[in-house]
Design an enzyme around this catalytic site. Structure first.
Site, mmCIF file in Angstrom:
data_model
loop_
_atom_site.group_PDB
_atom_site.id
_atom_site.type_symbol
_atom_site.label_atom_id
_atom_site.label_comp_id
_atom_site.label_asym_id
_atom_site.label_seq_id
_atom_site.Cartn_x
_atom_site.Cartn_y
_atom_site.Cartn_z
ATOM 1 N N GLU A 234 0.835 -1.196 0.000
ATOM 2 C CA GLU A 234 0.000 0.000 0.000
ATOM 3 C C GLU A 234 0.873 1.251 0.000
ATOM 4 O O GLU A 234 1.985 1.254 0.552
ATOM 5 C CB GLU A 234 -0.925 0.015 1.224
ATOM 6 C CG GLU A 234 -2.034 -1.024 1.134
ATOM 7 C CD GLU A 234 -2.980 -1.004 2.325
ATOM 8 O OE1 GLU A 234 -4.086 -1.531 2.188
ATOM 9 O OE2 GLU A 234 -2.613 -0.463 3.389
ATOM 10 N N CYS B 290 3.678 8.789 0.438
ATOM 11 C CA CYS B 290 4.217 7.877 1.443
ATOM 12 C C CYS B 290 4.378 6.507 0.788
ATOM 13 O O CYS B 290 3.379 5.888 0.391
ATOM 14 C CB CYS B 290 3.281 7.798 2.641
ATOM 15 S SG CYS B 290 3.809 6.629 3.916
ATOM 16 N N CYS C 16 6.734 -6.348 7.285
ATOM 17 C CA CYS C 16 7.821 -5.769 8.079
ATOM 18 C C CYS C 16 8.278 -6.789 9.111
ATOM 19 O O CYS C 16 7.450 -7.488 9.713
ATOM 20 C CB CYS C 16 7.340 -4.486 8.771
ATOM 21 S SG CYS C 16 8.661 -3.623 9.686
ATOM 22 N N CYS D 174 6.785 -4.243 15.673
ATOM 23 C CA CYS D 174 6.303 -3.246 16.632
ATOM 24 C C CYS D 174 4.881 -3.597 17.070
ATOM 25 O O CYS D 174 4.016 -3.876 16.232
ATOM 26 C CB CYS D 174 6.361 -1.857 16.025
ATOM 27 S SG CYS D 174 8.039 -1.321 15.615
ATOM 28 N N CYS E 181 1.623 -1.775 15.474
ATOM 29 C CA CYS E 181 1.590 -1.523 14.028
ATOM 30 C C CYS E 181 0.926 -2.653 13.255
ATOM 31 O O CYS E 181 1.271 -3.835 13.442
ATOM 32 C CB CYS E 181 3.024 -1.313 13.528
ATOM 33 S SG CYS E 181 3.152 -0.999 11.762
ATOM 34 N N CYS F 61 -0.464 6.528 10.016
ATOM 35 C CA CYS F 61 0.713 5.837 10.561
ATOM 36 C C CYS F 61 0.316 4.543 11.260
ATOM 37 O O CYS F 61 -0.559 4.530 12.119
ATOM 38 C CB CYS F 61 1.438 6.737 11.558
ATOM 39 S SG CYS F 61 2.246 8.159 10.811
#
Length: 359
Positions: free
Chosen positions: A96, A109, A116, A120, A123, A348
């Site tokens: 995305e 962005c 990932c 975290c 997230c 975010c």
């Protein structure tokens, strides 16, 4: 290599492309000619390159290709126009990207990985796991695909009919510095006069805190901006939220960031996501001031953007303001950043790379 052994010409720097065209027995200047067609004139096929001989175009079709992304879906926020794109890569993986508008600023962005590996706790991308790194071609294609869609949607402006992206943030899916070589190659192509011609100071790399790679970035000597996703003021809390802190403590990461600040003469951007009852107390604010003492920085405060399945919550506005005021009293620049696209899960920590909340 890809596409039956053909070479993807997008994602190659000028010296690399010069070497390739010379290996084909062509003149060196052909490399620059090809880059201008790809990045300035936005050619999507070799047949578009009308000032190149038919014979060379035929050879190019046999030897090379220009990669592109397939747009599966997009959704636009009715609140601020922020638009999220779901792209499919050549191997079927999905990422995305987000475009945001703020007066004359058009910020893209981009993602640097499929998923990932940093894990975290707050997230959505980290919860989906890590699949692979993106290539420089796949990173820069996000910008070019979005600009092409703007043009097709009647949002075009400028002499070439393209509404140019003015700013780029490597803050999408993935950790850019964990994919260092391809991320930096993409940045160079964004900045290159034969590339997208985006000023280095208009490009920002966001990291969760890979100290060795921050030091490597410092040695590059580029004016590209650096944003540190800090999100806690103590190692105890940060290690719970961000596993990377168990390898690179707050003091180690901030030491690397201070070296960067002194080398490039730019302020560090600190991203601090406020989570209710986790890192939003006045004691946390006081400790944050201590941690950042002596590091020229701007602190972007972000009230947590909810992610389905995760336990974290957004603090009350009064709590956010108290936190901000404590930082301001200590003479820190600490605005509360508006999370653009939160209503379409484009803010975010909300990117997943699937069709949830996108149509």
């Amino acid at each position: 290599m890809g596409n039956n052994g053909k070479i993807d010409l997008k994602g190659l720097l000028l010296p690399e492309l010069e070497e390739i065209v010379q290996s084909w027995g062509e003149k060196r200047y052909r490399a620059r000619q090809l880059m201008l067609w790809i990045y300035h004139k936005r050619a999507t096929s070799f047949e578009d390159m009308t000032d190149i001989s038919k014979a060379f175009r035929s050879r190019l079709n046999d030897l090379a290709y220009i990669a592109h992304l397939k747009t599966l879906a997009k959704v636009e926020s009715p609140l601020d126009g922020t638009t999220k794109y779901l792209f499919e890569l050549g191997d079927g993986q999905r990422i995305e990207s987000v475009i945001m508008y703020d007066r004359e600023r058009v910020t893209c962005c981009v993602s640097t990985q499929v998923g990932c590996a940093q894990g975290c706790a707050f997230c959505a991308t980290g919860a989906s796991g890590f699949v692979r790194d993106l290539t420089a071609s796949e990173i820069i294609s996000q910008i070019m695909s979005i600009e092409a869609d703007m043009c097709d949607s009647g949002l075009a402006w400028g002499p070439h009919g393209v509404k140019s992206v003015t700013n780029v943030v490597l803050m999408g899916m993935g950790e850019p510095l964990a994919n260092y070589a391809e991320s930096m190659k993409a940045v160079r192509l964004m900045n290159n006069p034969e590339g997208l011609m985006i000023a280095a100071r208009k490009i920002t790399i966001s990291t969760c805190g890979l100290a060795p790679q921050i030091r490597q970035l410092t040695r590059e000597g580029t004016q590209v901006g650096l944003a540190l996703s800090l999100n806690a003021a103590t190692d105890e809390v940060r290690s719970q939220l961000m596993p990377i802190n168990r390898r690179h403590s707050i003091s180690d990461v901030l030491s690397a960031c201070k070296e960067w600040v002194l080398a490039v003469n730019r302020w560090l951007t600190v991203e601090y996501i406020l989570m209710k009852g986790v890192n939003d107390s006045l004691a946390d604010a006081k400790q944050l001031c201590r941690a950042l003492h002596g590091v020229p920085s701007k602190i972007n405060l972000i009230a947590y953007n909810a992610v389905d399945g995760l336990p974290f919550r957004r603090p009350d506005p009064e709590r956010v303001e108290q936190f901000r005021q404590r930082l301001a009293d200590a003479h820190f620049v600490a605005p509360v950043r508006i999370s653009r696209g939160a209503d379409i899960s484009a803010a975010c920590g909300q990117l997943r790379g699937d069709r949830r909340n996108i149509s």
